[in-house]
Design a protein around this motif. Structure first.
Motif, short mmCIF file in Angstrom:
data_model
loop_
_atom_site.label_atom_id
_atom_site.label_comp_id
_atom_site.label_asym_id
_atom_site.label_seq_id
_atom_site.Cartn_x
_atom_site.Cartn_y
_atom_site.Cartn_z
N LEU A 185 66.70 35.10 8.22
CA LEU A 185 66.01 34.89 8.99
C LEU A 185 64.81 34.96 8.04
N GLU A 186 63.86 33.85 8.87
CA GLU A 186 62.66 33.16 7.18
C GLU A 186 61.64 33.79 8.15
N PHE A 187 60.18 34.17 7.56
CA PHE A 187 59.12 34.52 7.70
C PHE A 187 58.32 33.32 8.39
N PRO A 188 57.32 33.17 9.45
CA PRO A 188 56.89 32.02 10.13
C PRO A 188 55.84 31.73 9.42
N PHE A 189 56.03 30.95 8.23
CA PHE A 189 54.77 30.69 6.91
C PHE A 189 53.09 30.43 7.38
N GLU A 190 53.60 29.48 8.31
CA GLU A 190 51.90 29.23 8.59
C GLU A 190 51.63 30.54 9.48
N THR A 191 52.52 31.55 9.63
CA THR A 191 51.14 32.89 10.38
C THR A 191 50.62 33.24 9.54
N LEU A 228 59.95 26.58 4.89
CA LEU A 228 58.79 27.22 5.01
C LEU A 228 58.82 28.74 4.21
N GLY A 229 60.24 29.26 4.93
CA GLY A 229 59.36 30.72 4.68
C GLY A 229 60.53 31.74 4.13
N ALA A 230 61.60 30.71 3.19
CA ALA A 230 62.46 32.19 2.38
C ALA A 230 61.22 32.29 1.08
N VAL A 231 60.38 32.83 1.25
CA VAL A 231 59.35 33.78 0.52
C VAL A 231 58.15 34.72 1.60
N SER A 232 58.38 35.59 0.28
CA SER A 232 57.02 36.38 0.80
C SER A 232 57.34 37.63 0.10
N THR A 233 56.10 38.42 0.23
CA THR A 233 55.09 38.94 -0.35
C THR A 233 55.33 40.80 0.02
N ALA A 234 55.71 41.82 -1.11
CA ALA A 234 55.46 42.95 -0.65
C ALA A 234 55.37 43.98 -1.92
N GLU A 235 55.58 45.30 -1.50
CA GLU A 235 54.95 46.40 -2.34
C GLU A 235 56.18 47.15 -2.33
N TRP A 236 56.32 47.27 -3.81
CA TRP A 236 58.17 47.77 -3.90
C TRP A 236 57.90 49.33 -4.60
N THR A 237 58.50 49.75 -4.50
CA THR A 237 58.43 51.29 -4.69
C THR A 237 59.95 52.22 -5.60
N GLY A 238 59.97 52.30 -6.84
CA GLY A 238 61.44 52.58 -7.82
C GLY A 238 61.02 52.85 -8.92
N VAL A 239 62.06 53.11 -9.53
CA VAL A 239 62.60 53.84 -11.15
C VAL A 239 62.70 52.34 -11.44
N GLY A 297 58.22 43.87 8.32
CA GLY A 297 59.31 42.89 9.74
C GLY A 297 59.35 41.60 9.81
N GLN A 298 58.53 40.71 8.70
CA GLN A 298 58.61 39.81 8.53
C GLN A 298 58.60 39.29 7.05
N PHE A 299 59.44 39.82 6.07
CA PHE A 299 59.88 39.43 5.28
C PHE A 299 60.22 38.73 5.75
N TYR A 300 61.25 37.43 4.63
CA TYR A 300 62.24 36.76 4.49
C TYR A 300 63.42 37.46 4.61
N VAL A 301 64.30 37.61 5.20
CA VAL A 301 66.23 38.06 4.77
C VAL A 301 67.49 37.38 4.76
N GLU A 306 59.82 37.33 15.86
CA GLU A 306 58.85 36.35 15.09
C GLU A 306 58.97 36.02 13.94
N MET A 307 60.49 36.35 13.74
CA MET A 307 61.21 35.28 12.55
C MET A 307 61.35 34.34 13.38
N ILE A 308 61.96 33.45 11.53
CA ILE A 308 62.27 32.37 12.66
C ILE A 308 64.41 32.69 12.31
N VAL A 309 65.07 32.48 13.16
CA VAL A 309 66.51 33.22 13.43
C VAL A 309 67.52 31.53 12.56
#
Lengths: 356, 356
Positions: free
Chosen positions: A19-25, A104-115, A34-38, A8-11
């Motif tokens: 790998l790019e998040f398909p921003f239009e989605t 457009l898709g080298a941007v993503s948002t996630a919840e991160w847990t750590g120290v 699994g869609q967070f850009y890499v 589902e990602m743009i390679v």
């Protein structure tokens, strides 16, 4: 995880994976797992949780070597953070430039847990004079194009001590799950509000210095030319994200029904401030109208927005644009400053659609 | 002056002028007037003594603007200093690298007269926290190869405050004559012991900063990769000259009489130390013999040397080498370290001659 979602990602590059998040989605505030850009510079280092250590070195009161269990035993924090690659939107530059051709898709948002990094620094203790904290990744290799590395080097970036102490997180989990290999297992930095290059993955070391770090990824790569004062431009490491709005829908080339209402949607983000407004132009930039922000403001997290567009009756091509403003009073420039090179592309991006 | 002597120099580039001293003609301690090597990045700026000013800006107690008459009215100092271009001997590198293909002659010695930079700094007064002194040239332009400048830039280089205060000279005369246009009229810096890139010509400004200067000629150009500690190599501005001996005679390809004595001659220099010894090999580096230093030691000035060689009876090719040691215990490496790139070429240079 990658296998089930990667389709589902743009390679943009297969190896190392870019790998790019398909921003239009874009729909949810958090990018689907699994869609967070890499963004990778070298092959994923193979690290085992049992053998892995985080070494804190340099100007510490005592050198420290922490296991993953040591980190898990410390008080954990969870934050939502949007990361954007400094080269996002590079495919919009003319003439073409070196580097991964992000759309457009080298941007993503996630919840991160750590120290918090500050807690680890406190445990090691700082000697007087520390200026910077170098985040050392376990990923390493040689690069030849567009510039050659001095032999085999590791991925290393620094942050000023003040930023390191304020809100940098050493994250071992993403959206409630242990980090995947592609996202930096077992530990990565999250540097809120800064371009992604600072959020070093596969952390193996934290090194404290009393001089500015001048490694490859801080100088030849991930820097720009900043002009200030009477001197010629100076090479400056990229740091905070610059204010930007992107249109998710309609996507470029999409067909839109003439004479019908259309909900233009997207997201907007900035670095150390808050998004305060987004404007949309549906006439190629002649006039602008205020969009509605559909997310509450939250530091370091994008805000989705929408704008109800009454598409004109006349069939043909129309170019849409969006631009954001933040609480620091910054907005987007109309053109790409040459000193920014292949980074910080923040002029409003044209989205041309077909009215039928 | 240039016209009458230029024909005696080796022209590496015509415009901008990059001219080499024919090192095999080395005889006097001072390089003959008009044969001192010329390194230019941009066209010679046209400056008139009457209109010219030296502006001292940045972290001064008071901004200062000095005329040439102001400088002439200050106490003058005269020093003899050897300057070497950081790219000297570049033609000996394999594979070939970018940049002017200097052979042996991007090194010369002259007597310089002017005002100590420390006296000018004292007159302006320093605010607290000054770390570096940026020397600003009036020469400016665009470069495209091998790397592109961020638009039109000026030639600017910094020295740490400590070096600026210790022995940097603002010179208006060379060998007792006003500076020629090619050598920086009306004023240039002389940074003793450092590669020539620091001795900025056509000075128009002195700018005091509290952060390391990161201009084009301090980062993308005139830097190398230095490895120290646990981090990957860091981009480091070139500074002090490294110890080196060069053979002037015989020249490469020269025919030498078999079975006869031959006086091998040359010069040796280093950065912040003194040359203490030169060795010569006449068997391609298998064995080394001590040469005689024919100049007394003097800080920042090369020492000429000679070695009486009894050329063997057997005709054929012979390769000569020379290497120097300095009072800091430094000697020349046997190979070029890759991190040095196209600069600091200090392995012993082979001089192959024909015995007949």
């Amino acid at each position: 995880m990658a296998s089930s979602h990667r389709s589902e990602m743009i390679v943009r590059q297969d190896s190392p994976a870019n790998l790019e998040f398909p921003f239009e989605t874009l729909s949810d505030r958090l990018t689907p797992p699994g869609q967070f850009y890499v963004r990778s510079h070298f092959p994923v280092p193979e690290l085992s949780a049992a053998d892995w250590r985080l070494d804190i070195s340099g100007l510490t009161r005592q050198p420290l070597s922490l296991t993953l269990a040591d980190l898990h035993a410390m008080v954990s924090h969870t934050v939502t953070v949007t990361l954007e690659c400094a080269g996002n939107n590079r495919s919009f530059l003319t003439p073409k430039v070196d580097g991964v051709a992000w759309d457009l898709g080298a941007v993503s948002t996630a919840e991160w847990t750590g120290v918090p990094l500050s807690a680890v620094l406190e445990r090691a203790g700082l000697q007087a004079g520390v200026q910077e904290v170098v985040l050392c990744g376990a990923d390493r290799g040689c690069l030849y194009e567009p510039v050659k590395t001095p032999g085999i080097i590791a991925y290393e970036r620094s942050v000023p001590l003040q930023k390191a102490r304020s809100d940098v997180l050493l994250a071992y989990a993403m959206n409630g799950q242990p980090l995947t290999a592609q996202h930096g297992f077992p530990l990565r930095a999250i540097v809120p509000g800064w371009y992604g290059m600072a959020s070093v993955k596969w952390l193996r070391g934290i090194h404290l210095t009393d001089t500015p770090f001048q490694g490859f990824f801080q100088t030849l790569d991930y820097s720009y030319w900043e002009q200030s004062g009477p001197l010629s431009p100076q090479m400056t490491p990229l740091s905070a994200m610059q204010v930007k709005a992107q249109i998710a829908r309609p996507a470029a080339g999409e067909t839109v029904a003439a004479g019908q209402p259309y909900s233009v949607t997207g997201a907007a983000w900035t670095g150390e401030a808050e998004i305060t407004g987004v404007e949309v132009s549906t006439d190629g930039g002649l006039t602008w109208a205020e969009a509605e922000l559909t997310d509450p403001p939250e530091a370091h997290v994008w805000r989705r927005w929408q704008y109800l567009w009454q598409a004109p009756n006349t069939p043909g091509q129309v170019t849409l644009l969006a631009r954001a403003t933040d609480s620091a009073g910054c907005t987007q420039p109309s053109e790409h400053a040459p000193g920014r090179g292949k980074y910080m592309i923040t002029f409003p991006l044209p989205v041309t659609v077909l009215l039928e």
